[in-house]
Motif scaffolding. Structure first.
Motif, short mmCIF file in Angstrom:
data_model
loop_
_atom_site.label_atom_id
_atom_site.label_comp_id
_atom_site.label_asym_id
_atom_site.label_seq_id
_atom_site.Cartn_x
_atom_site.Cartn_y
_atom_site.Cartn_z
N ALA A 1 -10.74 -2.11 -2.87
CA ALA A 1 -11.13 -1.60 -4.34
C ALA A 1 -9.83 -1.15 -4.89
O ALA A 1 -9.37 -1.36 -6.06
N GLU A 2 -9.08 -0.27 -4.20
CA GLU A 2 -7.91 0.41 -4.94
C GLU A 2 -6.87 -0.63 -5.42
O GLU A 2 -6.18 -0.55 -6.20
N SER A 3 -6.78 -1.58 -4.55
CA SER A 3 -5.70 -2.47 -4.72
C SER A 3 -5.84 -3.24 -6.06
O SER A 3 -4.80 -3.42 -6.74
N ILE A 4 -6.93 -3.73 -6.23
CA ILE A 4 -7.26 -4.49 -7.54
C ILE A 4 -7.65 -3.70 -8.74
O ILE A 4 -7.13 -3.70 -9.94
N LEU A 5 -8.21 -2.73 -8.27
CA LEU A 5 -8.93 -1.81 -9.42
C LEU A 5 -7.72 -0.91 -10.17
O LEU A 5 -7.55 -0.60 -11.37
N HIS A 6 -6.56 -0.31 -9.04
CA HIS A 6 -5.52 0.22 -9.62
C HIS A 6 -4.74 -0.60 -10.69
O HIS A 6 -3.91 -0.17 -11.72
N ALA A 7 -4.76 -2.05 -10.35
CA ALA A 7 -4.08 -2.85 -11.43
C ALA A 7 -4.37 -2.96 -12.78
O ALA A 7 -4.01 -3.68 -13.87
N GLY A 8 -5.93 -2.88 -13.03
CA GLY A 8 -6.65 -3.05 -14.32
C GLY A 8 -7.76 -2.20 -14.64
O GLY A 8 -7.90 -2.11 -15.68
N GLN B 1 -12.33 0.96 5.06
CA GLN B 1 -12.70 -0.64 4.60
C GLN B 1 -12.94 -0.94 3.38
O GLN B 1 -12.40 -1.84 2.66
N LEU B 2 -13.74 -0.09 2.54
CA LEU B 2 -14.05 -0.43 1.24
C LEU B 2 -13.12 0.14 0.29
O LEU B 2 -12.43 -0.81 -0.64
N PHE B 3 -12.65 1.31 0.43
CA PHE B 3 -11.61 2.17 -0.66
C PHE B 3 -10.20 1.09 -0.59
O PHE B 3 -9.82 0.70 -1.95
N PRO B 4 -9.73 0.66 0.50
CA PRO B 4 -8.42 0.14 0.41
C PRO B 4 -8.45 -1.19 -0.45
O PRO B 4 -7.61 -1.54 -1.14
N ARG C 1 0.99 -1.36 0.07
CA ARG C 1 0.15 -0.08 0.11
C ARG C 1 1.02 1.24 -0.07
O ARG C 1 1.73 1.31 0.76
N GLY C 2 0.47 2.21 -0.90
CA GLY C 2 1.28 3.34 -1.09
C GLY C 2 2.45 3.23 -1.74
O GLY C 2 3.16 4.39 -1.88
N THR C 3 2.94 2.23 -2.29
CA THR C 3 4.14 2.05 -3.22
C THR C 3 3.61 1.22 -4.71
O THR C 3 2.49 0.81 -4.53
N GLU C 4 4.58 1.15 -5.38
CA GLU C 4 4.35 0.43 -6.51
C GLU C 4 5.26 -1.07 -6.64
O GLU C 4 5.03 -1.60 -7.52
N ALA C 5 5.81 -1.20 -5.45
CA ALA C 5 6.16 -2.72 -5.34
C ALA C 5 5.48 -3.71 -4.87
O ALA C 5 4.30 -3.43 -4.24
#
Length: 845
Positions: free
Chosen positions: A822-829, A817-820, A671-675
């Motif tokens: 959603a952000e993790s997988i939606l940011h990827a695609g 709860q919801l945004f972290p 979280r918060g990085t591109e790694a």
């Protein structure tokens, strides 16, 4: 059977309990054995306690013992310690003399070796006894309920097939107040089949129907034994009247026995245990809670807790040793004492909580009788029921006993313990036991090779060894990922490279250094001096046979034992610890994974992640298909066989297995990085039968500290994305439902208090704020260290669930709860979909 036959024909049996004590100034071993001819008490007399001393310290120790008038004698043996110093055996005729010897040696700063090994453990260990025994002796008593032998000669059973052992278990549970005053003791023995119809919830003052006995359906002949012994001392007149009314109405609880005092309760409890005569006593938090409080109650009333099969008292050992805390122990002659939580943890069960209610829910789909609303004061409810509604508390008490019985029966926990004993020689009731299991298997073999074990390493000399290797990951959504696992990697490394305490020592004295096997951190290992490899070879073969025979209990027990050996060698609590041993295992594991990664890259495949013994391989952009997993497995194993032979002139025991095909597979970023993250991923597992299932590892849906809202949201969102379904409307609908209050019931956090509330000074986590506010609200200390708090986040801050009347802070739940998730997988695609949250939180992306 005649006395003559008992003496002349060897008898076979399985050890239930063991004990050691002095009698007539001599050491005696007492072993209780379950045999085909009945229960047997074996007395092995005139034994000696043994330890070892350096030959160079012998004269000094003799002089010191002579000054202290301590009886002992010495015998030179062809044994050396790990510093290659000659050793002498020291024999003591009694435990008292043995303890005196150890005290004198400590006073004069003379080091003794293996002096911490219990004499009875050494006796059985050196005879390779692992549960099953063969014995002869003089029959001195043939009266029920057991047969007694003296002057026993005992050895490991010679039979090739181990008989089936079935232990009868008595489940016990107590109800009491905060002072430890006993309200009731429940007992249950037997196996129940039909789902019970008495799981209704009720609050203090409610009046549900008593538990219907007629609907019990046992799985074997005869109804199960069940009893609740109830102390009427503090029961109100109305409570006593309810008992009489139930008798007059024909609704009395047939299993309840009403007793006038706590003392009478204890006397009847002892009588009931002796009458049922079980092989084992079981419960939940049993030794540290139930037995501890029963022992204290007996002390109050000057009652001997004579639960032993020969009428001897239970021996309770408090685990507190100064500042150190060890597990409490309870010994009952001829009866195994088992705590369900300890047994399940040893068998590697994992639950979000080991509370009885949670475990019963997860594996039995059953539960305790609920006394209060969620978050209510259960102790207060029990105290009120005890006084006013004894029939209801008795039903509650018995249900807890039944749940424990059913868990032990369904999960075959005693069969697991019996298997563990037959593999390692551990006592059935041994808590933990990895170090003891290793010692039991290794030490007698080591002695036969001429070596005496080291004592424990001083903490200041302890050096941590590297842990398992975890590769950097390639984050994102991958179309097809194949997962390959090394089968029992650490045991196979030990077997391949002969990583072994004695082999490490022997290599130091090997003049032909070119023939030693290289390890790490300066470790080198002899090629032809092997103990641990041989032990693992036997266990490995036994596990393969167990798997072929579909014996999952045996297979799992062996797996647990084999996998514990690395941890033992890296633990300061093991006498065989050496950082060169543990490091030569883990660092060789790093090398194996890196070499495997290079091999996959040479095949044109991309390794996106690796963890300890697993490699995750993407087939995208290669000539391989997702169906080529088995082909790659065979080729890689052949390559490893050739490489180990070429590089080390050794036979490879490494075995890689193709385990799983994920399509698709998601690896999040930190979280918060591109790694890429580690130990966190999700994937759609493609099964051989054409079905599929989504697997989460380390993500919110499998973590106990996230809300049901988050878990359900993540599961459904990932299912939509993995199935190529649109998810924008789902995101919008979830947020709308949350803001409208439709999801309030799913917004509860559940967290445990790890310290005393007063110790939270620098920071105050939300569960602590909620607990403190609740204690103040209720006017008493409901929440303390170890309590589990259910709370919600409101506009007034964290509030305990049961007392909350404030509006929930929905922005918190969207934000945290919801945004972290959603952000993790939606940011990827699908980064454009994050705009749904932009509208809610006034963020921009």
């Amino acid at each position: 059977m005649s006395t003559h036959l008992y003496q002349s024909i060897p008898n076979n049996g399985f050890i239930l309990t063991r004990n050691q004590y002095d009698a007539g100034g001599r050491l005696v071993f007492e072993i209780w054995v379950k045999t085909s001819i009945g229960l047997a008490k074996l007395l092995i007399e005139d034994q000696e306690a043994v330890c070892f001393v350096r030959a160079t310290d012998l004269d000094a120790l003799k002089s010191a013992l002579k000054l202290q008038s301590s009886p002992a004698y010495f015998k030179p043996l062809p044994l050396r310690n790990f510093d290659n110093e000659p050793m002498v055996a020291l024999y003591s005729p009694s435990l008292r003399a043995y303890y005196k010897v150890k005290q004198v040696a400590e006073t004069y700063q003379i080091e003794l070796f293996e002096a911490d090994v219990k004499p009875i453990d050494r006796y059985l260990m050196e005879r390779f006894v692992k549960g099953d025994v063969e014995f002869v002796g003089d029959l001195v008593s043939n009266n029920s309920p057991y047969i007694e032998f003296r002057k026993v000669k005992l050895k490991a059973a010679s039979q090739s097939t181990e008989p089936q052992i079935d232990l009868s278990l008595l489940s016990i549970d107590i109800e009491c107040n905060e002072k430890g005053e006993l309200f009731s003791i429940g007992l249950h023995q037997g196996y129940l089949g039909a789902k019970q119809e008495f799981k209704q919830e009720f609050k203090p003052g409610a009046n549900p129907e008593p538990r219907p006995r007629a609907e019990d359906k046992p799985l074997r002949e005869g109804a199960p034994y069940e009893k609740v012994l109830y102390n009427l001392t503090g029961v109100s007149e109305s409570g006593k009247k309810s008992i009489e009314d139930s008798k007059n109405d024909g609704e009395s609880l047939g299993y309840a026995e009403w007793l006038s005092t706590e003392k009478a309760l204890l006397v009847r409890f002892i009588e009931e245990v002796q009458s049922q005569d079980p092989d084992g006593l079981i419960g939940w938090s049993f030794i540290s809670f139930d037995i501890r409080l029963i022992v204290r109650a007996c002390e109050r009333h000057n009652i001997k807790l004579t639960l032993g099969r020969d009428g001897t008292a239970l021996q309770f050992s408090d685990g507190q040793r100064g500042q150190q805390r060890f597990p409490d122990r309870a010994y009952v002659a001829g009866r195994v004492v088992l705590d369900g939580i300890d047994v399940m943890k040893n068998a590697t069960y994992h639950f979000s909580s080991f509370s009885l209610n949670n475990v019963a829910n997860e594996i039995l789909k059953d539960q305790k009788i609920q006394l209060t609303e969620e978050g209510g004061d259960k102790l207060q409810a029990i105290k009120l029921l005890y006084k006013e509604q004894p029939l209801k508390l008795a039903a509650y008490n018995l249900q807890d006993c039944i749940l424990v019985s059913k868990i032990f029966s369904q999960e075959k926990l005693t069969q697991y313990l019996i298997t563990r004993t037959r593999l390692t020689g551990l006592e059935l009731d041994k808590t933990g036991g990895s170090v003891a299991a290793f010692t039991n298997l290794y030490m007698p073999e080591m002695h036969r090779k001429g070596w005496i074990a080291n004592n424990l390493v001083a903490m200041e000399d302890y050096v941590h060894s590297p842990g398992g290797f975890v590769m950097d990951s390639i984050p994102g959504i991958h179309a097809d990922v194949l997962v390959f696992d090394f089968k029992s990697l650490y045991p196979s490394i030990i077997r391949t490279f002969n990583i072994d305490p004695v082999a490490l020592i022997e290599a130091q004295f090997d003049d032909s250094k070119e023939y030693v096997i290289p390890g790490f951190r300066g470790g080198e290992f002899s090629r032809d001096k092997s103990i641990l490899s041989s032990i693992l070879d036997k266990l490995w073969l036994a596990r393969e046979n167990a798997k072929k025979n579909n014996n999952s209990i045996h297979s799992n027990a062996i797996k647990i034992i084999m996998n514990s050996f690395y941890g033992v060698l890296g633990s300061a609590g093991c006498r065989f610890y050496d950082t060169k041993l543990a490091s030569s295992i883990t660092m060789r594991g790093h090398w194996v994974l890196n070499q495997s990664k290079d091999w996959f890259h040479e095949q044109g495949l991309t390794v996106i992640y690796g963890d300890t013994d697993s490699v995750f391989v993407s087939t995208e952009g290669s000539d391989y298909k997702s169906t080529d997993g088995k082909q790659l497995e065979v080729r890689l194993n052949s390559w490893w066989t050739e490489k180990i032979k070429t590089d080390f002139d050794l036979t490879s025991e490494l075995e890689m297995e193709f385990e799983t095909h994920y399509s698709p597979f998601f690896m999040p970023t930190i979280r918060g990085t591109e790694a890429g993250s580690k130990k966190r991923y999700a994937g759609k597992k493609q099964n051989n039968d054409g079905t599929s299932e989504i697997v989460f590892k380390g993500l919110e849906s499998v973590r106990s500290d996230w809300t049901p809202l988050a878990k359900e949201f993540q599961t459904e969102l990932f299912e939509l994305i993995f199935n190529n379904q649109p998810c924008k409307s789902f995101l919008e609908q979830t947020i709308n439902d949350l803001n409208s209050g439709k999801l309030d019931s799913k917004c509860t956090y559940t967290k445990r208090i790890r310290q005393h509330l007063s110790e939270y000074v620098k920071t105050t986590p939300p569960q602590i704020k909620a607990a403190r506010a609740a204690n103040e609200h209720y006017g008493r200390e409901i929440y303390t260290r170890g309590s589990q708090v259910q709370y919600v986040i409101t506009h007034l801050g964290p509030q305990e669930l049961a007392m909350n009347e404030a509006l929930l802070d929905y922005e918190h739940y969207i934000n945290k709860q919801l945004f972290p998730i959603a952000e993790s997988i939606l940011h990827a695609g699908f980064p454009e979909l994050l705009a749904v949250f932009d509208k809610q939180l006034n963020w921009s992306f």
